[in-house]
Design a protein around this motif. Structure first.
Motif, PDB file in Angstrom:
ATOM      1  N   GLY A  50      -3.368  10.284 -11.620  1.00 60.80           N
ATOM      2  CA  GLY A  50      -2.391   9.712 -12.543  1.00 60.80           C
ATOM      3  C   GLY A  50      -1.495   8.734 -11.813  1.00 60.80           C
ATOM      4  N   LYS A  90      -6.630  -4.819  -1.999  1.00 57.71           N
ATOM      5  CA  LYS A  90      -5.692  -3.941  -2.717  1.00 57.71           C
ATOM      6  C   LYS A  90      -6.423  -3.155  -3.809  1.00 57.71           C
ATOM      7  CE  LYS A  90      -2.182  -2.125  -4.668  1.00 57.71           C
ATOM      8  NZ  LYS A  90      -1.335  -1.111  -4.090  1.00 57.71           N
ATOM      9  N   LYS A 106       2.964  13.680  -9.467  1.00 59.11           N
ATOM     10  CA  LYS A 106       2.694  14.324  -8.171  1.00 59.11           C
ATOM     11  C   LYS A 106       4.036  14.788  -7.607  1.00 59.11           C
ATOM     12  CE  LYS A 106       2.982  10.322  -5.155  1.00 59.11           C
ATOM     13  NZ  LYS A 106       2.366   9.567  -4.094  1.00 59.11           N
ATOM     14  N   TYR A 158      -8.381  16.318  -2.949  1.00 58.55           N
ATOM     15  CA  TYR A 158      -7.958  17.566  -3.582  1.00 58.55           C
ATOM     16  C   TYR A 158      -8.235  17.500  -5.065  1.00 58.55           C
ATOM     17  CZ  TYR A 158      -6.148  17.528   1.021  1.00 58.55           C
ATOM     18  OH  TYR A 158      -6.075  17.390   2.369  1.00 58.55           O
ATOM     19  N   ASN A 216      -7.374   1.135  -3.790  1.00 59.58           N
ATOM     20  CA  ASN A 216      -7.021   2.073  -4.866  1.00 59.58           C
ATOM     21  C   ASN A 216      -8.265   2.588  -5.587  1.00 59.58           C
ATOM     22  OD1 ASN A 216      -4.355   2.021  -4.292  1.00 59.58           O
ATOM     23  ND2 ASN A 216      -3.688   1.005  -6.160  1.00 59.58           N
ATOM     24  N   CYS A 226      -0.398   3.544 -10.725  1.00 59.82           N
ATOM     25  CA  CYS A 226      -1.281   2.614 -10.002  1.00 59.82           C
ATOM     26  C   CYS A 226      -2.767   2.856 -10.228  1.00 59.82           C
ATOM     27  CB  CYS A 226      -0.982   2.685  -8.511  1.00 59.82           C
ATOM     28  SG  CYS A 226       0.749   2.340  -8.174  1.00 59.82           S
ATOM     29  N   TYR A 286      -7.461  13.738   1.336  1.00 57.83           N
ATOM     30  CA  TYR A 286      -7.484  12.999   0.074  1.00 57.83           C
ATOM     31  C   TYR A 286      -8.676  13.303  -0.821  1.00 57.83           C
ATOM     32  CZ  TYR A 286      -5.030   9.660  -2.695  1.00 57.83           C
ATOM     33  OH  TYR A 286      -4.268   9.098  -3.672  1.00 57.83           O
ATOM     34  N   GLU A 323       4.303   6.457  -3.854  1.00 50.05           N
ATOM     35  CA  GLU A 323       5.534   7.052  -4.359  1.00 50.05           C
ATOM     36  C   GLU A 323       5.724   8.409  -3.685  1.00 50.05           C
ATOM     37  OE1 GLU A 323       6.219   7.050  -8.592  1.00 50.05           O
ATOM     38  OE2 GLU A 323       5.194   5.142  -8.809  1.00 50.05           O
ATOM     39  N   PHE A 338       0.813  -1.223   0.000  1.00 50.81           N
ATOM     40  CA  PHE A 338       0.000   0.000   0.000  1.00 50.81           C
ATOM     41  C   PHE A 338       0.849   1.278   0.000  1.00 50.81           C
ATOM     42  CE2 PHE A 338      -2.573  -3.401   1.855  1.00 50.81           C
ATOM     43  CZ  PHE A 338      -3.732  -3.315   1.075  1.00 50.81           C
ATOM     44  N   LEU A 339       2.160   1.157  -0.261  1.00 56.70           N
ATOM     45  CA  LEU A 339       3.010   2.353  -0.204  1.00 56.70           C
ATOM     46  C   LEU A 339       2.703   3.336  -1.330  1.00 56.70           C
ATOM     47  CD1 LEU A 339       5.339   2.163  -2.608  1.00 56.70           C
ATOM     48  CD2 LEU A 339       6.344   0.524  -1.062  1.00 56.70           C
TER      49      LEU A 339
HETATM   50  C1  UGA Z   1      -1.319   4.926  -4.780  1.00 53.75           C
HETATM   51  C2  UGA Z   1      -1.950   4.621  -3.408  1.00 53.75           C
HETATM   52  O1  UGA Z   1      -2.153   5.836  -2.694  1.00 53.75           O
HETATM   53  C3  UGA Z   1      -1.075   3.661  -2.596  1.00 53.75           C
HETATM   54  O2  UGA Z   1      -1.699   3.335  -1.360  1.00 53.75           O
HETATM   55  C4  UGA Z   1      -0.839   2.392  -3.405  1.00 53.75           C
HETATM   56  O3  UGA Z   1       0.008   1.478  -2.735  1.00 53.75           O
HETATM   57  C5  UGA Z   1      -0.198   2.781  -4.727  1.00 53.75           C
HETATM   58  O4  UGA Z   1      -1.073   3.680  -5.447  1.00 53.75           O
HETATM   59  C6  UGA Z   1       0.008   1.503  -5.515  1.00 53.75           C
HETATM   60  O5  UGA Z   1      -0.985   0.825  -5.836  1.00 53.75           O
HETATM   61  O6  UGA Z   1       1.173   1.100  -5.700  1.00 53.75           O
HETATM   62  P1  UGA Z   1       0.557   6.637  -5.650  1.00 53.75           P
HETATM   63  O7  UGA Z   1       0.123   6.258  -7.033  1.00 53.75           O
HETATM   64  O8  UGA Z   1       2.008   6.667  -5.327  1.00 53.75           O
HETATM   65  O9  UGA Z   1      -0.117   5.635  -4.554  1.00 53.75           O
HETATM   66  O10 UGA Z   1       0.029   8.117  -5.405  1.00 53.75           O
HETATM   67  P2  UGA Z   1      -1.113   8.914  -4.623  1.00 53.75           P
HETATM   68  O11 UGA Z   1      -0.444   9.860  -3.707  1.00 53.75           O
HETATM   69  O12 UGA Z   1      -2.134   8.040  -4.046  1.00 53.75           O
HETATM   70  O13 UGA Z   1      -1.733   9.779  -5.824  1.00 53.75           O
HETATM   71  C7  UGA Z   1      -2.348   9.149  -6.957  1.00 53.75           C
HETATM   72  C8  UGA Z   1      -2.940  10.193  -7.871  1.00 53.75           C
HETATM   73  O14 UGA Z   1      -4.081  10.814  -7.268  1.00 53.75           O
HETATM   74  C9  UGA Z   1      -1.996  11.350  -8.218  1.00 53.75           C
HETATM   75  O15 UGA Z   1      -2.180  11.681  -9.573  1.00 53.75           O
HETATM   76  C10 UGA Z   1      -2.467  12.499  -7.331  1.00 53.75           C
HETATM   77  O16 UGA Z   1      -2.180  13.769  -7.854  1.00 53.75           O
HETATM   78  C11 UGA Z   1      -3.966  12.227  -7.325  1.00 53.75           C
HETATM   79  N1  UGA Z   1      -4.635  12.815  -6.149  1.00 53.75           N
HETATM   80  C12 UGA Z   1      -4.316  12.395  -4.908  1.00 53.75           C
HETATM   81  C13 UGA Z   1      -5.603  13.787  -6.339  1.00 53.75           C
HETATM   82  O17 UGA Z   1      -5.931  14.178  -7.489  1.00 53.75           O
HETATM   83  N2  UGA Z   1      -6.233  14.323  -5.247  1.00 53.75           N
HETATM   84  C14 UGA Z   1      -5.933  13.911  -3.993  1.00 53.75           C
HETATM   85  O18 UGA Z   1      -6.537  14.441  -3.042  1.00 53.75           O
HETATM   86  C15 UGA Z   1      -4.958  12.931  -3.811  1.00 53.75           C
END
Ligand code: UGA
Length: 431
Positions: free
Chosen positions: A255, A202, A318, A249, A206, A258, A247, A153, A150-151
């Motif tokens: 993008g 999982k 991000k 925003y 997501n 994942c 979460y 990036e 669940f980590l």
């Molecule tokens: C995501 C999940 O948050 C992790 O828990 C999971 O392990 C990972 O996928 C995976 O399956 O490997 P990640 O893709 O690194 O992690 O990034 P996030 O921080 O979750 O952001 C994902 C996307 O959502 C980004 O494009 C971000 O800009 C967007 N986002 C996030 C928003 O548009 N609004 C928000 O409030 C939060």
């Protein structure tokens, strides 16, 4: 414990380094010789805060090693974690070929009673296939488990050191006991469930987060039209403890490597098991449509792109990563270039050129070294990613004596301040 992690992509390297830091003897295995050679020198081909330092420490302490040799990596391993990639197949379902290839290569070398745990994101039912495949290639007793990751990036090391939970999917009490003991030092909740539930958890996590983002993006679109401010709406509904302020925003869609892939996979998996008319297909469509729709609205506002100079700030998907996979910039920049704009981009870490392995950028696109040179002469500034270097920059200092648009794609700036500086400010859902 002797642990081997197969696959040294993002999840594999972080997992190997973190478990080594808990005092385990860890081997990271990959078939890519070049990757292994650089990992032995603590060099990773991507930017992740704190990872190279952790690798250096663990390599120096001899807790961690890397190899391309299956026999060396597997023969003494008590736990093998599979962390290879599962890209989407053309029909959208997960392509499990790397998982099965690694299983075939490891099985003949298994030590008696070893546990093979799948970390890669795979659909429910995959563990049965893994078990059958191992059984065809070994005579020793072995166990299997699902151990989803669940980590995130950008905070991967911290997320792995201090996870919100550890999910263990297994059908055997021995596996629960071993994996629970292994994860006790992480001091977090341990959820012990069936493999199918772990795999579903999982995808569900997501897909839920992607749904939440899509939901607030749709609310933002309504606010745009009715004079409400989506940031105020978030503040108001976020105080409901069932909802929460986090979460949510709004932006140009989710993008990364994942969410887009996992939502598509869940949609394809649903269709394959006869559940076509569900939410996941729709969420994916809405996210795909988002950038073309928003960019059309911006184009109408600024009066067309032809001959405009556009500063695009933020190339990664991000902040705190140099990963451009499914980033808004990868959709916005080609669209601008196709419509005749001149693009000057900036990112604190990500390189457009190396991501696309281009010898040169498009003649009408330059990647600039800093914000002042990116915004020089710009008719339109699009702030796409909330890198602190971008959101902390004082754009009133660089305002030109001409009409300039400021598109705040993540609602990170004070509209009043930018308007006062004579920018034509456009946020998202700030009607
Ligand atoms: C995501 C999940 O948050 C992790 O828990 C999971 O392990 C990972 O996928 C995976 O399956 O490997 P990640 O893709 O690194 O992690 O990034 P996030 O921080 O979750 O952001 C994902 C996307 O959502 C980004 O494009 C971000 O800009 C967007 N986002 C996030 C928003 O548009 N609004 C928000 O409030 C939060």
């Amino acid at each position: 414990m002797n642990i081997t992690v197969i696959g040294t992509g993002f999840v594999g390297v972080v997992t190997a380094a973190v478990y080594a830091s808990f005092g385990h003897q860890v081997i990271g295995l990959d078939i890519d010789e070049q990757k292994i050679a650089s990992l032995k020198k603590a060099k990773v081909p991507f930017y992740e805060p704190g990872l190279e330092e952790l690798l250096q420490q663990q390599l120096a302490a001899n807790q961690l090693n890397f190899t391309t040799n299956y026999e060396t990596a597997i023969k003494n391993a008590q736990l093998i974690m599979i962390a290879v990639g599962t890209p989407s197949a053309p029909d959208g379902q997960a392509d499990l070929r790397f998982v099965f290839a690694s299983i075939k290569s490891l099985a003949p070398h298994l030590k008696k009673d070893a546990i093979v745990a799948v970390k890669s994101t795979v659909p429910p039912g995959t563990l049965n296939q893994v078990e059958t495949l191992i059984g065809q290639h070994t005579k020793v007793n072995f166990y299997t488990a699902s151990l989803p990751e669940f980590l995130k990036e950008g905070s991967a090391v911290d997320d792995t050191l201090q996870p919100d939970r550890i999910v263990i999917g297994a059908n055997d009490q021995h596996v629960f006991t071993v994996l629970e003991t292994l994860h006790q030092p992480f001091k977090t909740s341990i959820v012990k469930i069936k493999p199918e539930s772990a795999q579903m958890a999982k995808y569900a996590a997501n897909a839920y987060l992607a749904t939440r983002i899509t939901f607030i993006n749709q609310i933002a679109d309504l606010c745009e039209k009715n004079g409400a401010d989506v940031q105020d709406v978030v503040a108001a509904i976020g105080l409901d403890s069932r909802i929460g302020p986090h979460y949510w925003y709004p932006g140009f869609g989710y993008g990364g490597s994942c969410f887009p892939k996992d939502v598509k996979e869940l949609a394809a998996y649903s269709r394959a098991i006869g559940e076509s008319n569900n939410l996941f297909n729709k969420i994916d469509d809405l996210n795909e449509e988002r950038i073309p729709k928003l960019m059309q609205a911006v184009e109408n506002k600024v009066g067309g792109w032809s001959d405009k100079t556009v500063a695009v700030l933020g190339l990664s998907f991000k902040p705190n990563t140099d990963d451009l996979r499914e980033s808004p910039a990868t959709k916005v920049i080609p669209l601008l270039l196709n419509k005749g704009a001149k693009v000057k981009s900036f990112d604190p870490m990500a390189s457009w050129q190396s991501f696309f392995q281009l010898k040169a950028l498009e003649p009408n696109h330059t990647q600039e070294k800093n914000i002042p040179s990116a915004v020089k002469n710009a008719d339109v500034i699009i702030s796409l990613v909330e890198w602190p270097q971008i959101t902390g920059f004082d754009f009133t200092r660089t305002k030109l004596n001409k009409k300039q648009w400021f598109i705040d794609a993540r609602n990170q700036f004070q509209p009043a301040v930018l308007k006062q500086a004579k920018y034509h400010y456009q946020g998202l859902g700030r009607g």
